[in-house]
Design an enzyme around this catalytic site. Structure first.
Site, short mmCIF file in Angstrom:
data_model
loop_
_atom_site.label_atom_id
_atom_site.label_comp_id
_atom_site.label_asym_id
_atom_site.label_seq_id
_atom_site.Cartn_x
_atom_site.Cartn_y
_atom_site.Cartn_z
N LEU A 14 1.09 -1.31 -0.27
CA LEU A 14 -0.01 0.14 0.16
C LEU A 14 0.81 1.38 0.09
O LEU A 14 1.67 1.20 0.67
CB LEU A 14 -0.91 -0.11 1.26
CG LEU A 14 -1.70 1.19 1.42
CD1 LEU A 14 -2.94 1.45 0.10
CD2 LEU A 14 -2.53 1.06 2.83
N HIS A 15 0.78 2.05 -0.95
CA HIS A 15 1.43 3.58 -1.07
C HIS A 15 0.54 4.45 -1.61
O HIS A 15 -0.26 3.97 -2.60
CB HIS A 15 2.75 3.29 -1.71
CG HIS A 15 2.53 2.72 -3.13
ND1 HIS A 15 2.37 1.41 -3.53
CD2 HIS A 15 2.79 3.53 -4.19
CE1 HIS A 15 2.30 1.29 -4.58
NE2 HIS A 15 2.59 2.71 -5.38
N THR A 16 0.79 5.57 -0.88
CA THR A 16 0.03 6.81 -1.53
C THR A 16 1.13 7.99 -2.36
O THR A 16 1.87 8.20 -1.71
CB THR A 16 -0.82 7.72 -0.41
OG1 THR A 16 -1.76 6.50 0.39
CG2 THR A 16 -1.54 8.81 -0.92
#
Length: 137
Positions: free
Chosen positions: A96-98
Site C-alpha cells: 500500500l502506498h499513496t
C-alpha cells in the site's frame, strides 16, 4: 515482508530519500517521480491494498498523507498536489502506498499519463527530501 522493497525501506535496509519516518508511516521520494518532489507514503506494516489498512490506522495514515500534501506544496512552491493510490492493479510495488505529486498549472500532466522526471543526482534528490521534511507541520 521479505522481498518487498517498501518493507526494506521502512526497516532501513534499502536506501531511500526519506522525508519522514513516524509511527503512522514512512514517506520517501519516488525513484521515478512524475515531477521532482513526488513522495510515496507507506504504512509501516506490509499491506497490499487500502482495504487491508485497519480502520483504527486510517486517521493517522491519512493525517500523514495530508501533512505531506501541505509540505510538498509549500516546500516546492507548487500550485497544488495530486494525491493518488492504486489498489492491486497498476501497483508497481505490492505494498500500500499513496502518491503525493506536486502540481503546477500547465505542467503537462493529463489524465493518467504520468511522464517521469529523474533527479540529476543523489544530491538533488536529497535536497528535495530535505525541503519537504523542513516544511512538515
Amino acid at each position: 515482508m521479505s522481498g518487498c522493497v517498501f518493507c526494506g525501506i521502512v526497516a532501513g535496509e534499502v536506501p531511500a530519500f526519506t522525508v519522514v519516518d513516524e509511527p503512522n508511516g514512512v514517506a520517501f521520494l519516488d525513484t521515478r517521480p512524475v515531477f521532482k518532489g513526488h513522495v510515496l507514503v507507506v504504512p509501516r506494516t506490509h499491506l497490499i491494498a487500502l482495504t487491508d489498512l485497519p480502520a483504527d490506522a486510517l486517521p493517522g495514515y491519512f493525517a500523514l498523507v495530508q501533512r505531506l500534501a501541505v509540505a510538498v506544496e509549500s516546500a516546492l512552491g507548487a500550485g497544488g498536489t495530486f494525491v493518488a493510490m492504486n489498489n492491486k492493479v497498476s501497483q508497481s510495488v505490492p505494498h500500500l502506498h499513496t502518491h503525493v505529486v506536486p502540481r503546477t498549472k500547465g505542467d503537462g500532466l493529463r489524465g493518467f499519463f504520468w511522464p517521469r522526471h529523474r533527479y540529476d543526482d543523489d544530491a538533488e534528490a536529497q535536497a528535495y527530501a530535505d525541503r519537504i521534511a523542513a516544511a512538515l507541520i
